[in-house]
Design a protein around this motif. Structure first.
Motif, PDB file in Angstrom:
ATOM      1  N   UNK A  94       4.155  -6.306   2.494  1.00  0.00           N
ATOM      2  CA  UNK A  94       4.682  -6.237   3.724  1.00  0.00           C
ATOM      3  C   UNK A  94       5.069  -4.821   4.333  1.00  0.00           C
ATOM      4  N   UNK A  95       5.404  -4.837   5.718  1.00  0.00           N
ATOM      5  CA  UNK A  95       6.221  -3.637   6.141  1.00  0.00           C
ATOM      6  C   UNK A  95       7.492  -3.357   5.238  1.00  0.00           C
ATOM      7  N   UNK A  96       8.273  -4.439   5.300  1.00  0.00           N
ATOM      8  CA  UNK A  96       9.543  -4.359   4.846  1.00  0.00           C
ATOM      9  C   UNK A  96       9.678  -4.052   3.253  1.00  0.00           C
ATOM     10  N   UNK A  97       8.703  -4.567   2.581  1.00  0.00           N
ATOM     11  CA  UNK A  97       8.364  -4.241   1.062  1.00  0.00           C
ATOM     12  C   UNK A  97       8.014  -2.617   1.001  1.00  0.00           C
ATOM     13  N   UNK A  98       7.119  -2.099   1.905  1.00  0.00           N
ATOM     14  CA  UNK A  98       6.799  -0.749   1.917  1.00  0.00           C
ATOM     15  C   UNK A  98       7.922   0.212   2.030  1.00  0.00           C
ATOM     16  N   UNK A  99       8.748  -0.120   3.023  1.00  0.00           N
ATOM     17  CA  UNK A  99      10.094   0.578   3.411  1.00  0.00           C
ATOM     18  C   UNK A  99      10.949   0.508   2.042  1.00  0.00           C
ATOM     19  N   UNK A 156       0.034  12.064  -2.610  1.00  0.00           N
ATOM     20  CA  UNK A 156       0.973  11.574  -1.706  1.00  0.00           C
ATOM     21  C   UNK A 156       2.239  12.702  -1.096  1.00  0.00           C
ATOM     22  N   UNK A 157       1.955  13.287  -0.103  1.00  0.00           N
ATOM     23  CA  UNK A 157       2.976  14.291   0.441  1.00  0.00           C
ATOM     24  C   UNK A 157       4.273  13.444   0.682  1.00  0.00           C
ATOM     25  N   UNK A 158       4.135  12.227   1.095  1.00  0.00           N
ATOM     26  CA  UNK A 158       5.223  11.418   1.435  1.00  0.00           C
ATOM     27  C   UNK A 158       6.419  11.409   0.287  1.00  0.00           C
ATOM     28  N   UNK A 159       6.015  11.746  -0.974  1.00  0.00           N
ATOM     29  CA  UNK A 159       6.832  11.715  -2.066  1.00  0.00           C
ATOM     30  C   UNK A 159       7.694  12.806  -2.449  1.00  0.00           C
ATOM     31  N   UNK A 163       8.029   2.964   9.781  1.00  0.00           N
ATOM     32  CA  UNK A 163       6.843   3.669   9.216  1.00  0.00           C
ATOM     33  C   UNK A 163       5.994   4.276  10.286  1.00  0.00           C
ATOM     34  N   UNK A 164       5.587   5.591  10.015  1.00  0.00           N
ATOM     35  CA  UNK A 164       4.786   6.256  11.111  1.00  0.00           C
ATOM     36  C   UNK A 164       3.214   5.417  10.985  1.00  0.00           C
TER      37      UNK A 164
END
Length: 270
Positions: free
Chosen positions: A21-26, A97-100, A3-4
């Protein structure tokens, strides 16, 4: 993937949850969800999945935005009238969300294209407005082994359920075939309260997120109904039907076909 700093800030409220958590967001960022229908149900589904950071979202719909849509299809704005719904939806999703990555399919789903359309996705969401599409989506997902969420709305009532092929009952276990022609009025005839798809659509989006995270209990083997007038939810448990024409002991449906006589409604199973 890592994650950035911007992503850690954007998804901080998710990351604080021990179930995410971080893992779930990934997992969400690596997930792929296809939404079929960019209307009443598809609108909140698309907005919330994009905001949540689901990395790849497909959206399929052949319609253009009409002024009558704006009372309930909140992803479309007045200046979008006349624009293809998938383009209008993509613009809002990427603005949130520009990530998508948003993949658009400006076409009707049919027996000829649906298997290829769902093949690359982890989870499928039915936000369609006709029985033909609903039965086709169920059949394609069961035959293709793709989990999916069914949703339907009409007037003040809605329903939703999740299907996990090979593990849970499917849509045809409880509704073996489309209802007779003209048995149920269309949305344009019967109407629909504008807030209703927001309630059902957010439940469907939640099911997709839970599936990608591997957390919680999915709405499998349970039909959840909602009455806005009575402000009441009801859960109806049901089991796999051994006589189900597609997932039963002796299936009679082994290939996809279009239900030509199924009429348009406003997203509600019969």
């Amino acid at each position: 993937m890592k994650l950035t700093e911007d992503q850690i800030n954007r998804y901080s409220r998710h990351i604080l949850l021990k179930e995410v958590g971080g893992k779930g967001q990934k997992k969400l960022l690596e997930g792929k969800v296809l939404i079929i229908g960019a209307g009443g149900l598809g609108s909140p589904i698309a907005l919330y999945l994009a905001a949540a950071g689901v990395g790849t979202i497909g959206i399929a719909d052949a319609d253009d935005v009409d002024v009558t849509n704006l009372q309930r299809q909140v992803i479309h704005f007045t200046p979008d009238v006349g624009k293809p719904k998938v383009i209008s939806a993509k613009e809002k999703m990427q603005a949130i969300n520009p990530d998508v990555e948003v993949r658009t399919y400006q076409e009707w789903v049919s027996a000829a294209n649906i298997a290829d359309m769902i093949a690359d996705y982890d989870f499928v969401i039915d936000g369609t407005d006709n029985f033909a599409a609903k039965f086709l989506i169920n059949d394609a997902c069961v035959l293709g082994g793709k989990p999916y969420s069914h949703g339907g709305i009409l007037q003040f009532d809605g329903q939703t359920m999740t299907v996990a092929p090979g593990q849970s009952p499917c849509y045809r276990c409880i509704f073996p075939e489309p209802p007779p022609k003209d048995a149920i009025p269309s949305c344009s005839q019967a109407g629909v309260i504008g807030v209703l798809p927001g309630v059902l659509g957010t439940i469907q989006a939640t099911e997709a997120i839970k599936y990608l995270l591997g957390q919680g209990d999915l709405l499998t083997g349970r039909l959840l109904t909602y009455s806005a007038l009575r402000m009441r939810f009801r859960e109806i448990p049901f089991r796999k039907n051994p006589k189900c024409p597609i997932c039963g002991e002796h299936p009679t449906i082994t290939t996809l076909k279009d239900e030509l006589d199924a009429m348009t409604v406003c997203d509600l199973g019969h």
